[in-house]
Design a protein around this motif. Structure first.
Motif, PDB file in Angstrom:
ATOM      1  N   GLY A 276       0.788  -1.222   0.000  1.00  0.00           N
ATOM      2  CA  GLY A 276       0.000   0.000   0.000  1.00  0.00           C
ATOM      3  C   GLY A 276       0.816   1.266   0.000  1.00  0.00           C
ATOM      4  N   SER A 277       1.957   1.272  -0.678  1.00  0.00           N
ATOM      5  CA  SER A 277       2.783   2.475  -0.716  1.00  0.00           C
ATOM      6  C   SER A 277       2.138   3.552  -1.577  1.00  0.00           C
ATOM      7  N   SER A 278       2.575   4.788  -1.385  1.00  0.00           N
ATOM      8  CA  SER A 278       2.035   5.914  -2.140  1.00  0.00           C
ATOM      9  C   SER A 278       2.324   5.754  -3.627  1.00  0.00           C
ATOM     10  N   ALA A 279       1.453   6.325  -4.464  1.00  0.00           N
ATOM     11  CA  ALA A 279       1.646   6.279  -5.915  1.00  0.00           C
ATOM     12  C   ALA A 279       2.862   7.085  -6.344  1.00  0.00           C
ATOM     13  N   PHE A 280       3.437   7.879  -5.455  1.00  0.00           N
ATOM     14  CA  PHE A 280       4.631   8.657  -5.792  1.00  0.00           C
ATOM     15  C   PHE A 280       5.905   7.803  -5.719  1.00  0.00           C
ATOM     16  N   TYR A 281       5.789   6.543  -5.264  1.00  0.00           N
ATOM     17  CA  TYR A 281       6.925   5.636  -5.246  1.00  0.00           C
ATOM     18  C   TYR A 281       6.806   4.648  -6.405  1.00  0.00           C
ATOM     19  N   GLY A 282       7.814   4.635  -7.276  1.00  0.00           N
ATOM     20  CA  GLY A 282       7.854   3.692  -8.382  1.00  0.00           C
ATOM     21  C   GLY A 282       9.085   2.813  -8.305  1.00  0.00           C
ATOM     22  N   ARG A 523      14.051   5.484 -20.344  1.00  0.00           N
ATOM     23  CA  ARG A 523      13.456   6.733 -19.865  1.00  0.00           C
ATOM     24  C   ARG A 523      11.971   6.503 -19.629  1.00  0.00           C
ATOM     25  N   THR A 524      11.510   6.953 -18.467  1.00  0.00           N
ATOM     26  CA  THR A 524      10.122   6.722 -18.078  1.00  0.00           C
ATOM     27  C   THR A 524       9.477   8.023 -17.634  1.00  0.00           C
ATOM     28  N   HIS A 525       8.243   8.258 -18.105  1.00  0.00           N
ATOM     29  CA  HIS A 525       7.426   9.387 -17.664  1.00  0.00           C
ATOM     30  C   HIS A 525       6.279   8.830 -16.819  1.00  0.00           C
ATOM     31  N   SER A 526       6.066   9.427 -15.665  1.00  0.00           N
ATOM     32  CA  SER A 526       5.015   8.947 -14.766  1.00  0.00           C
ATOM     33  C   SER A 526       4.105  10.099 -14.370  1.00  0.00           C
ATOM     34  N   PHE A 527       2.794   9.825 -14.412  1.00  0.00           N
ATOM     35  CA  PHE A 527       1.783  10.801 -14.024  1.00  0.00           C
ATOM     36  C   PHE A 527       1.026  10.222 -12.828  1.00  0.00           C
ATOM     37  N   ILE A 528       0.933  11.022 -11.768  1.00  0.00           N
ATOM     38  CA  ILE A 528       0.417  10.524 -10.485  1.00  0.00           C
ATOM     39  C   ILE A 528      -0.742  11.377 -10.005  1.00  0.00           C
ATOM     40  N   ALA A 529      -1.747  10.710  -9.448  1.00  0.00           N
ATOM     41  CA  ALA A 529      -2.852  11.401  -8.784  1.00  0.00           C
ATOM     42  C   ALA A 529      -3.351  10.521  -7.647  1.00  0.00           C
ATOM     43  N   GLU A 530      -3.567  11.137  -6.489  1.00  0.00           N
ATOM     44  CA  GLU A 530      -4.102  10.387  -5.364  1.00  0.00           C
ATOM     45  C   GLU A 530      -4.836  11.335  -4.422  1.00  0.00           C
ATOM     46  N   SER A 546      -3.274   6.504  -8.239  1.00  0.00           N
ATOM     47  CA  SER A 546      -2.809   5.706  -9.367  1.00  0.00           C
ATOM     48  C   SER A 546      -1.583   6.363  -9.979  1.00  0.00           C
ATOM     49  N   ARG A 547      -0.744   5.516 -10.503  1.00  0.00           N
ATOM     50  CA  ARG A 547       0.479   5.948 -11.168  1.00  0.00           C
ATOM     51  C   ARG A 547       0.454   5.395 -12.587  1.00  0.00           C
ATOM     52  N   PRO A 561      -2.533   1.197  -9.817  1.00  0.00           N
ATOM     53  CA  PRO A 561      -3.397   1.735  -8.747  1.00  0.00           C
ATOM     54  C   PRO A 561      -2.886   1.319  -7.369  1.00  0.00           C
ATOM     55  N   ARG A 562      -3.109   2.177  -6.378  1.00  0.00           N
ATOM     56  CA  ARG A 562      -2.717   1.899  -4.980  1.00  0.00           C
ATOM     57  C   ARG A 562      -3.894   2.266  -4.077  1.00  0.00           C
ATOM     58  N   MET A 563      -3.979   1.587  -2.921  1.00  0.00           N
ATOM     59  CA  MET A 563      -5.095   1.867  -2.021  1.00  0.00           C
ATOM     60  C   MET A 563      -4.715   1.511  -0.585  1.00  0.00           C
ATOM     61  N   GLN A 564      -5.125   2.400   0.347  1.00  0.00           N
ATOM     62  CA  GLN A 564      -5.022   2.118   1.781  1.00  0.00           C
ATOM     63  C   GLN A 564      -6.328   2.536   2.445  1.00  0.00           C
ATOM     64  N   PHE A 565      -6.901   1.615   3.192  1.00  0.00           N
ATOM     65  CA  PHE A 565      -8.151   1.904   3.901  1.00  0.00           C
ATOM     66  C   PHE A 565      -8.020   1.416   5.334  1.00  0.00           C
ATOM     67  N   SER A 566      -8.423   2.279   6.256  1.00  0.00           N
ATOM     68  CA  SER A 566      -8.361   1.929   7.669  1.00  0.00           C
ATOM     69  C   SER A 566      -9.643   2.399   8.345  1.00  0.00           C
TER      70      SER A 566
END
Length: 835
Positions: A276-282, A523-530, A546-547, A561-566
């Motif tokens: 469940g890591s953040s989408a900002f980590y690739g 070379r990789t381009h990544s677009f992130i939103a969470e 999602s990344r 996609p990433r998800m954390q629910f508590s």
């Protein structure tokens, strides 16, 4: 008759001949036109008049009332109507208080003039005051930023519209305290957070080493006791992402894995994500370890220095001004000057079953060896605040290990010698800029570089051969992150990342001549939103994002996609659900087990999207967390699958050592921790079950146990902390890792070839180790603090086997068993002084 009744009703509805209270008239207008009147009771007290016709428009009715009374009517957007006396029009201040967030009116806001005259807004956000010489107004309300304005003469005839900005205070994530040890807590997003400066003590550790500490966490192991071989839920070490202040690190261990390269006295926060890591980590299909040395609050000048039986270090922080500071740390091995018992145990463990020890084992007479080994690391940080909204931070790090071994022996009057050089180093730099545009929006931009090199050079005098091997990695990146505070409970983050990784592998041999150099770049381009929703009152935490990665070379999109629910079922019981999809373009492989002298034999490569696929993982876990009366129970069930692995990345030393094929591994299991705190005493027991299998569809055995499977692992610790004295005793027990046995029934002495049974058909012996550590801190009268630490690994001196493989003996033509063992009893002592 129909028109007659209509006429009668109309006459009664108008009631033209009878005066009614003014308050009733405005109440009827409010109902008919959906507006609200603001007034003071004194202005309309006792006032009666004939009501206006119902057929009139709103403005026509207001004009009628203004003619019939001594009142003025101010219509604001056909929503609010202010009523005041005509003679006091020039002497009043009125206004509406609105929220900037949703433009709704704010009730009970405090309005204060310079002469301390006060009032509050009504349910419609309206207020009214009489003017004075200095018309400075202070508006305040709980949850909003206070505002001070000056009401000028130009605003005398119209009511003010004043917008208040919400005072955003992000709700802190709920953290459990003292999980495993003081200074370690669990966040609502499922990650574990380590605060080294608040760290207590763990068995065998006298310093808050990030990579040693994380091995105490259920589900995290190192099968060979190395911080360069950390396995999280069945993954290999290279499948973990290690980030130091925004820089991806490719080297994580000194002394070829026995010591972390991250200075334990420098970090402020270490975050560990198993899932469940953040989408900002690739660039990771396993865990994420993010290390930050940025303080959360301003700190005063500091200095400390320490020494143990392996290295010495120094740290200093100096505030250049109120808005800038510089921070420097350096650490160096002391093995250049003295060989301690700790160094001897480390050296014997690292170099067993390598080409270096092979040389000594084959010597006959007059064997001599001269060894030189050393390492160092250093960091520099410069932070500068620019104005009230901007901050600039520069981080630099350098890491280096260097080994030189000269060996010689005289065999049958023939001199045989080797000169071995092995160098491993990692340099990194990061420049980051952060701007707080306002209370709701923040932007972070950082540019970084990470350069890694593994170099080996071997010279032999007998055959006059020179062998050179080199593995270089150059990683450049740009990260952009925007944070938008929608409300105190809801935050949206978005961003863009650019990553370029170039890897070069060189092999060169003289006599016979051979040269091969391969360089690949991706070379990789990544677009992130969470988005993150955090409500501490209802005990709900939800983060989803999602990344989207675009790989230029392959023209390929990958969505992660990433998800954390508590959810807090009650104040003691918490349910947690984590899930993620991730990918990775670079990995470490082993071409030959004797590469780089068999010490650091792994080399980095990048995917080619065919024979070396892009690794992709999916993982889900369900966690139940209970905490009450100093009891803590944590149970987590998980499922994880990683596709695109290669046999060369798994370290096979059986029939698969030279087989090149791709496949996946699938692991599921349970991790459990039970903990109890009693005054100054803390004890915990953890258990991990892992069922981990390979799947290689094109191999004759398509499914068999994973090399990194530890089916059962049990750990226990007892920790006592009182005042400045700390002591910890603990043990770790695990079932042996899988191994492949030879089929001796098919062995032929005349043609000695190893024939194996089914891969990983059996297991090594049980691993068991007892460790202890203790620290004591005291302070002198001049404010100087001293700290003494003592630790012993493997107190019982148990001989634990950590790997085993087979080979054909060149002397006897028989099957030879080669075993590698863990550290024997290893003491360590540290001393530290802090100002």
């Amino acid at each position: 008759m129909f028109f007659f009744f209509l006429l009668v009703f109309n006459l009664f509805g108008q009631d033209k001949g009878k005066a009614v209270p003014f308050k009733k008239i405005i109440i009827d207008i409010e109902k008919q036109h959906g507006v609200g009147f603001n007034y003071t009771e004194d202005n309309i007290a006792g006032l009666e008049l004939n009501p206006p016709k119902q057929s009139l428009s709103l403005n026509q009715k207001l004009e009628y009332l203004a003619k019939k009374t001594n009142l003025s009517f101010e219509n604001i957007g056909n929503k609010f109507i202010n009523i005041y006396k005509k003679e006091s029009e020039q002497n009043r201040i009125c206004g509406y208080i609105l929220s900037a967030l949703d433009k709704k009116t704010i009730e009970n806001a405090n309005i204060t003039l310079a002469n301390k005259t006060q009032t509050t807004t009504d349910s419609k956000g309206y207020f009214e005051l009489f003017k004075e010489e200095k018309n400075t107004i202070l508006i305040s309300h709980v949850g909003f930023v206070s505002k001070r304005i000056t009401a000028g003469s130009s605003e005398s005839k119209n009511c003010l519209q004043i917008i208040l900005e919400p005072e955003i205070t992000e709700l802190q994530e709920i953290k459990t305290t003292a999980i495993l040890a003081s200074g370690i807590s669990k966040n609502a997003d499922g990650s574990l957070e380590i605060k080294p400066k608040k760290f207590g003590i763990l068995p065998g550790l006298i310093e808050p080493d990030a990579l040693q500490t994380m091995q105490q966490i259920p589900g995290v192991n190192s099968l060979d006791e190395s911080v360069s071989s950390i396995n999280v839920r069945g993954g290999t070490h290279d499948q973990n992402l290690f980030v130091w202040n925004g820089i991806r690190m490719f080297q994580t261990g000194h002394f070829f894995g026995l010591i972390s390269v991250f200075n334990p006295n420098l970090a402020h926060t270490i975050s560990i994500y198993k899932n469940g890591s953040s989408a900002f980590y690739g660039e990771s299909v396993s865990s994420v370890v993010a290390i930050s040395s940025n303080p959360q609050t301003e700190e005063k000048n500091a200095f400390s220095a320490g020494i143990n039986m392996i290295n010495a270090d120094v740290y200093t922080k100096y505030n250049i001004s109120k808005k800038s500071y510089i921070e420097i740390s350096a650490r160096k091995s002391i093995t250049d000057f003295v060989e301690t018992p700790t160094y001897k145990e480390y050296f014997d463990k690292i170099f067993q079953n390598t080409t270096i020890t092979d040389f000594s084992q084959n010597q006959n007479i007059n064997y001599q060896s001269d060894k030189k080994f050393g390492f160092y690391d250093a960091t520099l940080k410069y932070a500068q605040k620019i104005g009230s909204k901007d901050q600039l931070i520069l981080d630099l790090i350098t890491i280096k290990d260097n080994l030189e071994v000269f060996q010689s022996a005289t065999v049958y009057d023939i001199n045989k010698s080797e000169n071995n050089i092995l160098r491993q180093q990692n340099y990194g730099g990061n420049l980051s800029w952060k701007r707080n545009w306002n209370n709701f929006n923040t932007t972070k931009i950082n540019v970084y570089n990470s350069s890694y090199e593994l170099f080996a050079n071997q010279k032999t005098t007998l055959d006059e051969q020179v062998v050179t091997q080199e593995n270089r990695v150059n990683n450049n990146g740009l990260n952009l992150e925007n944070n938008h505070v929608i409300s105190p409970k809801f935050i949206i983050n978005d961003g863009y990342q650019y990553n370029e990784i170039g890897i070069t592998n060189l092999e060169q041999v003289q006599n016979p001549d051979f040269y091969r150099r391969v360089k690949d770049v991706l070379r990789t381009h990544s677009f992130i939103a969470e988005g993150k929703y955090n409500d501490t009152i209802s005990r709900i935490y939800f983060k989803a994002g999602s990344r989207v990665n675009y790989i230029e070379k392959f023209k390929k999109f990958i969505v992660e996609p990433r998800m954390q629910f508590s959810y807090g079922i009650n104040k003691n019981l918490n349910l947690e659900l984590l899930g993620e999809l991730k990918s990775q373009n670079s990995q470490q492989i082993i071409d030959l087990q004797k590469d780089y002298f068999g010490i650091e034999k792994r080399r980095w490569i990048v995917s080619n999207n065919t024979t070396i696929p892009i690794q992709r993982s999916r993982q889900i876990s369900l966690n139940l967390f209970y905490q009450k009366n100093d009891w803590l129970l944590d149970i987590e069930n998980f499922y994880k699958k990683v596709k695109g692995i290669t046999t060369s990345s798994q370290g096979f030393q059986n029939q698969l050592e030279f087989v090149r094929t791709t496949g996946d591994y699938e692991v599921w299991g349970t991790e459990m921790l039970i903990q109890k705190k009693m005054d100054h005493f803390l004890t915990w027991l953890s258990y991990t079950y892992n069922h981990n299998n390979y799947h290689f569809a094109n191999y004759e055995y398509p499914s068999f146990p994973n090399n990194y499977q530890l089916m059962h692992t049990v750990s226990w610790a007892g920790i006592y902390e009182k005042n400045n004295f700390k002591i910890a005793l603990g043990t770790k027990w695990s079932s042996g890792r899988p191994k492949t046995s030879p089929d001796l029934s098919q062995f032929n002495l005349s043609d000695p070839v190893l024939v194996y049974n089914r891969p990983n058909n059996t297991n090594l012996h049980i691993f068991s180790q007892v460790n202890i550590s203790s620290t004591y801190k005291w302070e002198a009268g001049n404010g100087i603090q001293y700290k003494l630490g003592i630790s012993i690994l493997n107190i019982l001196n148990r001989k634990n086997e950590i790997s085993e493989y087979y080979r054909i003996s060149s002397l006897t033509n028989s099957v030879e068993e080669v075993e590698t063992f863990a550290l024997q009893r290893t003491p360590n002592v540290s001393f530290r002084i802090s100002l």
